[in-house]
Design a protein around this motif. Structure first.
Motif, PDB file in Angstrom:
ATOM      1  N   LYS A  31      14.065  -2.023 -37.948  1.00 32.11           N
ATOM      2  CA  LYS A  31      15.466  -2.026 -37.540  1.00 32.11           C
ATOM      3  C   LYS A  31      16.273  -1.223 -38.556  1.00 32.11           C
ATOM      4  CE  LYS A  31      15.555  -6.403 -34.994  1.00 32.11           C
ATOM      5  NZ  LYS A  31      16.209  -7.716 -34.845  1.00 32.11           N
ATOM      6  N   TYR A  32      17.150  -0.371 -38.066  1.00 35.22           N
ATOM      7  CA  TYR A  32      17.981   0.449 -38.940  1.00 35.22           C
ATOM      8  C   TYR A  32      19.231   0.868 -38.170  1.00 35.22           C
ATOM      9  CZ  TYR A  32      16.310   4.507 -36.303  1.00 35.22           C
ATOM     10  OH  TYR A  32      16.035   5.409 -35.302  1.00 35.22           O
ATOM     11  N   ARG A  33      20.189   1.440 -38.880  1.00 35.49           N
ATOM     12  CA  ARG A  33      21.429   1.885 -38.263  1.00 35.49           C
ATOM     13  C   ARG A  33      21.536   3.405 -38.388  1.00 35.49           C
ATOM     14  NH1 ARG A  33      24.822  -2.214 -37.110  1.00 35.49           N
ATOM     15  NH2 ARG A  33      26.633  -0.844 -37.029  1.00 35.49           N
ATOM     16  N   ARG A  85       9.279   0.842 -32.793  1.00 33.03           N
ATOM     17  CA  ARG A  85       7.934   0.348 -33.087  1.00 33.03           C
ATOM     18  C   ARG A  85       7.154   1.474 -33.755  1.00 33.03           C
ATOM     19  NH1 ARG A  85       6.795  -4.807 -33.146  1.00 33.03           N
ATOM     20  NH2 ARG A  85       4.690  -4.462 -32.334  1.00 33.03           N
ATOM     21  N   THR A 100       7.811  -3.424 -36.553  1.00 36.00           N
ATOM     22  CA  THR A 100       9.119  -3.308 -35.922  1.00 36.00           C
ATOM     23  C   THR A 100      10.144  -2.962 -36.998  1.00 36.00           C
ATOM     24  OG1 THR A 100       8.539  -4.926 -34.218  1.00 36.00           O
ATOM     25  CG2 THR A 100      10.879  -4.491 -34.573  1.00 36.00           C
ATOM     26  N   GLN A 111      14.266  10.426 -34.528  1.00 39.56           N
ATOM     27  CA  GLN A 111      14.855   9.096 -34.644  1.00 39.56           C
ATOM     28  C   GLN A 111      15.924   9.010 -35.736  1.00 39.56           C
ATOM     29  OE1 GLN A 111      14.293   6.589 -32.530  1.00 39.56           O
ATOM     30  NE2 GLN A 111      12.881   7.905 -31.399  1.00 39.56           N
ATOM     31  N   HIS A 158       9.740  -0.204 -45.699  1.00 39.03           N
ATOM     32  CA  HIS A 158       9.103  -1.301 -44.964  1.00 39.03           C
ATOM     33  C   HIS A 158       7.948  -1.850 -45.792  1.00 39.03           C
ATOM     34  CE1 HIS A 158       7.915  -3.757 -41.577  1.00 39.03           C
ATOM     35  NE2 HIS A 158       6.666  -3.335 -41.717  1.00 39.03           N
ATOM     36  N   GLU A 189      22.875   0.020 -34.310  1.00 39.24           N
ATOM     37  CA  GLU A 189      21.591  -0.513 -34.794  1.00 39.24           C
ATOM     38  C   GLU A 189      20.498  -0.198 -33.782  1.00 39.24           C
ATOM     39  OE1 GLU A 189      20.142  -4.885 -34.966  1.00 39.24           O
ATOM     40  OE2 GLU A 189      20.900  -4.461 -36.989  1.00 39.24           O
ATOM     41  N   ARG A 190      19.401   0.335 -34.272  1.00 39.55           N
ATOM     42  CA  ARG A 190      18.279   0.691 -33.421  1.00 39.55           C
ATOM     43  C   ARG A 190      17.006  -0.013 -33.893  1.00 39.55           C
ATOM     44  NH1 ARG A 190      19.892   2.031 -28.608  1.00 39.55           N
ATOM     45  NH2 ARG A 190      21.498   3.671 -28.629  1.00 39.55           N
ATOM     46  N   THR A 191      16.078  -0.219 -32.961  1.00 38.02           N
ATOM     47  CA  THR A 191      14.781  -0.816 -33.259  1.00 38.02           C
ATOM     48  C   THR A 191      13.690   0.118 -32.753  1.00 38.02           C
ATOM     49  OG1 THR A 191      15.674  -3.060 -33.055  1.00 38.02           O
ATOM     50  CG2 THR A 191      13.279  -2.806 -32.922  1.00 38.02           C
TER      51      THR A 191
END
Length: 373
Positions: free
Chosen positions: A140-142, A220, A138, A238, A124, A216-218
């Motif tokens: 986002k990844y799979r 914080r 934020t 996670q 990031h 796909e997940r998001t």
């Protein structure tokens, strides 16, 4: 921090060792430490240690990551099985000792119960201003998760799952393998159920029997003030889903710090360059200078030269753990004008004469010559 020894130290080779040197060093140690030959306490653990070192250093991708990030880079990116996948043990031990049998020989497959899921790593990018104050990002990844329709069983909802008859539901079978050290009895994955201990007759239409689905997940992520380029944050639980009800892995966020147009970071200190004119350098001046978090006034002393560094205490980056901030170092650069008016040139020549300094005197132009007569 990882408690593992350096892989190069384990094999006794330098960081510039060739693949052949790595292979020779491993073969020598493996023969010496193999449990079938060496019954001393600790020999088996050392055998596993040198085998892991070889599995990483003989793989160019894993070796490059280890050279850059050390053990954390390997542990975060690869599971134990992934470390050994692709390592060429065949030409060292002979026979059919590919990945599966070598892995079984070293670490066994005794535990077919719940296993922790894989850790994941994403990068990031943040600005220097965000690193100064901290920011919530934020991401986002799979990741692999249990397939919702079959809840991870791999079977179509409502269909039966049979116990594997070959291994009696154990997921393992006993095999004997020929090696240079003699016949070695070992436990291997059942070829029929592939270690699952069950046979799925009617696979799930969604996941085709795998029991998993990539989603796909998001998330914080609070990024703390003071974090630097290359540092990582861990989001517990996670990562990817565990096997057979095991806990999920973790997610590691590697921070990439963007380049700044004015400031360069050096740990908790900031560096910047500030241009001043020749009169300002000679006579001194007070100037407003922009820092990363506001404008402050600095005193440029008379006689300042290019390269002189002024320190603004507490105007650098915050310490990641603890209070206080580093400093801002301002490097002065005296600007020499490329074009001068006639009046400015006359003044500079007068100054040179006053200071008894030799300079090239410019002849007046034709029209200036006429005006002077």
């Amino acid at each position: 921090m990882s408690g593992k020894r350096d892989y190069y130290e384990i094999l006794g080779v330098g960081r510039d060792a060739s693949p052949d040197d790595v292979k020779k060093a491993y073969r020598k140690l493996a023969i010496k430490l193999h449990p079938d030959r060496n019954k001393e306490d600790g020999a088996e653990d050392k055998f596993k240690e040198v085998s892991e070192a070889y599995a990483v250093l003989s793989d160019q991708e894993k070796k490059a990551r280890y050279d850059q990030f050390g053990h954390p880079g390997i542990d975060q990116q690869y599971s134990t099985e992934d470390i050994f996948r692709g390592a060429n043990f065949n030409d060292i031990f002979g026979g059919g000792g590919g990945f599966g049998s070598i892995f079984d020989m070293f670490f066994g497959r005794q535990n077919q119960g719940p296993q922790r899921g894989r850790d994941l790593q994403v990068a990031h990018s943040i600005t220097l201003e965000e690193a100064l104050t901290g920011v919530e990002a934020t991401i986002k990844y799979r990741r692999l998760e249990n397939c919702p329709p079959c809840n991870g069983t791999g079977a179509e909802p409502g269909s039966a799952v049979d116990k594997c008859k070959t291994c009696a539901g154990q997921g393992q079978v006993r095999q004997v393998q020929r090696t240079p050290f003699g016949n070695i009895a070992q436990t291997a994955i059942c070829p029929d159920c592939r270690g699952e201990g069950k046979i799925i007759r009617n696979p799930c239409n969604k996941c085709r029997g795998s029991g998993h689905d990539r989603v796909e997940r998001t998330v914080r992520v609070p990024i703390p003030a003071g974090i630097d380029h290359g540092q990582s944050l861990r989001m517990s639980g996670q990562g990817e889903v565990g096997i057979k009800g095991g806990p999920p892995g973790d997610l590691y966020i590697e921070i990439r710090l963007q380049e700044h147009k004015r400031f360069e970071r050096d740990g908790v200190d900031l560096l910047t360059e500030y241009p001043i004119s020749i009169p300002q350098a000679v006579l001194g001046v007070q100037k407003d200078i922009e820092t990363l978090d506001g404008v402050v006034q600095i005193n440029i002393p008379a006689g300042a030269e290019t390269g002189k560094v002024l320190r603004l205490k507490g105007k650098g980056m915050p310490y990641l753990r603890g209070s206080g901030r580093g400093d801002l170092h301002v490097k002065l650069r005296v600007i020499t004008p490329q074009k001068l008016s006639d009046r400015a040139r006359e003044l500079m020549q007068e100054l040179a004469e006053e200071l008894d300094t030799d300079v090239e005197k410019r002849r007046p132009g034709f029209f200036n010559f006429l005006r002077g007569h």
